[in-house]
Design a protein around this motif. Structure first.
Motif, PDB file in Angstrom:
ATOM      1  N   SER A 134       0.834  -1.200   0.000  1.00  0.00           N
ATOM      2  CA  SER A 134       0.000   0.000   0.000  1.00  0.00           C
ATOM      3  C   SER A 134       0.865   1.245   0.000  1.00  0.00           C
ATOM      4  O   SER A 134       1.776   1.377   0.826  1.00  0.00           O
ATOM      5  CB  SER A 134      -0.908   0.012   1.238  1.00  0.00           C
ATOM      6  OG  SER A 134      -1.625   1.231   1.347  1.00  0.00           O
ATOM      7  N   THR A 166      -0.674   9.841  -8.057  1.00  0.00           N
ATOM      8  CA  THR A 166      -1.057   8.651  -7.298  1.00  0.00           C
ATOM      9  C   THR A 166      -2.016   7.778  -8.085  1.00  0.00           C
ATOM     10  O   THR A 166      -1.960   6.544  -8.007  1.00  0.00           O
ATOM     11  CB  THR A 166      -1.656   9.053  -5.948  1.00  0.00           C
ATOM     12  OG1 THR A 166      -0.738   9.905  -5.262  1.00  0.00           O
ATOM     13  CG2 THR A 166      -1.953   7.832  -5.092  1.00  0.00           C
ATOM     14  N   ALA A 170      -1.348   3.879  -9.056  1.00  0.00           N
ATOM     15  CA  ALA A 170      -2.307   2.781  -8.871  1.00  0.00           C
ATOM     16  C   ALA A 170      -2.395   1.928 -10.127  1.00  0.00           C
ATOM     17  O   ALA A 170      -2.455   0.684 -10.054  1.00  0.00           O
ATOM     18  CB  ALA A 170      -3.681   3.345  -8.509  1.00  0.00           C
ATOM     19  N   GLY A 174      -0.945  -1.906  -9.995  1.00  0.00           N
ATOM     20  CA  GLY A 174      -1.981  -2.929  -9.956  1.00  0.00           C
ATOM     21  C   GLY A 174      -1.506  -4.331 -10.285  1.00  0.00           C
ATOM     22  O   GLY A 174      -1.796  -5.292  -9.550  1.00  0.00           O
ATOM     23  N   ARG A 179      -1.308  -1.193  -4.123  1.00  0.00           N
ATOM     24  CA  ARG A 179      -2.418  -0.241  -4.108  1.00  0.00           C
ATOM     25  C   ARG A 179      -1.872   1.151  -3.808  1.00  0.00           C
ATOM     26  O   ARG A 179      -0.962   1.299  -2.989  1.00  0.00           O
ATOM     27  CB  ARG A 179      -3.449  -0.622  -3.054  1.00  0.00           C
ATOM     28  CG  ARG A 179      -4.080  -1.983  -3.281  1.00  0.00           C
ATOM     29  CD  ARG A 179      -5.081  -2.361  -2.215  1.00  0.00           C
ATOM     30  NE  ARG A 179      -4.446  -2.583  -0.912  1.00  0.00           N
ATOM     31  CZ  ARG A 179      -4.481  -1.743   0.106  1.00  0.00           C
ATOM     32  NH1 ARG A 179      -5.105  -0.568   0.005  1.00  0.00           N
ATOM     33  NH2 ARG A 179      -3.884  -2.049   1.247  1.00  0.00           N
ATOM     34  N   ALA A 180      -2.412   2.175  -4.451  1.00  0.00           N
ATOM     35  CA  ALA A 180      -1.965   3.549  -4.215  1.00  0.00           C
ATOM     36  C   ALA A 180      -3.178   4.453  -4.069  1.00  0.00           C
ATOM     37  O   ALA A 180      -4.054   4.477  -4.946  1.00  0.00           O
ATOM     38  CB  ALA A 180      -1.072   4.032  -5.359  1.00  0.00           C
ATOM     39  N   ASN A 181      -3.237   5.166  -2.973  1.00  0.00           N
ATOM     40  CA  ASN A 181      -4.365   6.049  -2.674  1.00  0.00           C
ATOM     41  C   ASN A 181      -3.870   7.349  -2.064  1.00  0.00           C
ATOM     42  O   ASN A 181      -2.734   7.432  -1.587  1.00  0.00           O
ATOM     43  CB  ASN A 181      -5.319   5.361  -1.684  1.00  0.00           C
ATOM     44  CG  ASN A 181      -5.940   4.099  -2.244  1.00  0.00           C
ATOM     45  OD1 ASN A 181      -6.831   4.141  -3.090  1.00  0.00           O
ATOM     46  ND2 ASN A 181      -5.450   2.948  -1.788  1.00  0.00           N
ATOM     47  N   THR A 238      -8.017   1.100  -4.451  1.00  0.00           N
ATOM     48  CA  THR A 238      -6.821   1.691  -5.063  1.00  0.00           C
ATOM     49  C   THR A 238      -7.247   2.768  -6.049  1.00  0.00           C
ATOM     50  O   THR A 238      -8.358   2.737  -6.595  1.00  0.00           O
ATOM     51  CB  THR A 238      -5.955   0.617  -5.761  1.00  0.00           C
ATOM     52  OG1 THR A 238      -4.688   1.191  -6.087  1.00  0.00           O
ATOM     53  CG2 THR A 238      -6.621   0.064  -7.006  1.00  0.00           C
TER      54      THR A 238
END
Length: 251
Positions: A134, A166, A170, A174, A179-181, A238
């Motif tokens: 993450s 970001t 994501a 993937g 995951r990128a948030n 994500t």
């Protein structure tokens, strides 16, 4: 519920104070192995005294320092499950026609965009190897709306860039389980916002009036969102943004 991050390895930047410190301490309380960094040795020492391992000084706009931080995590733990880019250099606030390109614009963009890119680039191989990782970056209310209280053209540009970057992270992460948030905080009570004069007087009153809950935020308000995004509870989340702002962007 406790132990939501049990056994995970988390890299957290800017842990000397404010939101970064709040996240580092909350992650540790939830069972994560936390390695933090900060550019200020004195502030880093105060966080370390609360039980979080901290490297300092680390200048996150210097690629060699960022590499040293990530390599330390690799040497200690052999992996990284979480990267939280909480650090930021205080932005320069000036109207567009008064902002100096070299002395104000460039340092603000470097302090809000470059350091996120550099940390993600260096940590990416460890995050890919983890297979269930993450990345949590920080946008802002000002990624979505301008300010009538402060002239912040560079700050709005920087945080808007982090939001867009970001989403691309994501997409690229993937296939590797990364995951990128983003979290977009409203005004949070920290030493930095206090120094900027945002926590008292008419400016603070105007900021509070924009919220729906009648108060400014505190670091733990943001830290709990970060715990969720770092945990397996958010394994299907994500490319998203979470506005933790007391309702400012809702009204």
């Amino acid at each position: 519920m406790s132990g939501r991050l049990e056994g995970k390895v988390a890299l957290v930047t800017g842990v000397g104070s404010g939101i970064g410190q709040g996240i580092a301490l909350r992650f540790a309380a939830e069972g994560a192995f936390v390695l933090g960094c900060d550019i200020d040795e004195d502030r880093a020492k105060r966080t370390a005294e609360q039980g979080v391992e901290v490297l300092a000084p680390i200048d996150l706009t210097d690629p060699s320092d960022v590499r040293r931080f990530v390599q330390a995590a690799d040497e200690r733990y052999g992996r990284a499950d979480i990267l939280v880019n909480a650090a930021a250099i205080e932005p320069h606030m000036a109207p567009v026609d008064e902002m100096d390109f070299e002395e104000q614009w460039r340092p603000t963009i470097a302090g809000e965009v470059d350091l996120v890119f550099l940390a993600c680039r260096e940590a990416w191989p460890l995050l890919k190897a983890a297979g269930n990782a993450s990345v949590i970056n920080f946008a802002s209310v000002n990624s979505f709306r301008a300010s009538r209280q402060m002239a912040m053209v560079a700050h709005c540009a920087g945080k808007g860039a982090v939001l867009s970057m970001t989403r691309q992270l994501a997409v690229e992460g993937g296939p590797y389980g990364i995951r990128a948030n983003t979290i977009a905080p409203g005004m949070v009570q920290t030493s930095a916002t206090a120094a900027a004069g945002a926590l008292r007087g008419p400016k603070a009153e105007a900021l509070i009036a924009r919220t729906l809950v009648g108060r400014l935020g505190v670091p733990d308000d943001i830290a709990w969102c970060a715990v969720y995004l770092a945990s397996d509870e958010a394994r299907w989340v994500t490319g998203a943004n979470f506005s933790i702002d007391g309702g400012v962007t809702a009204a």
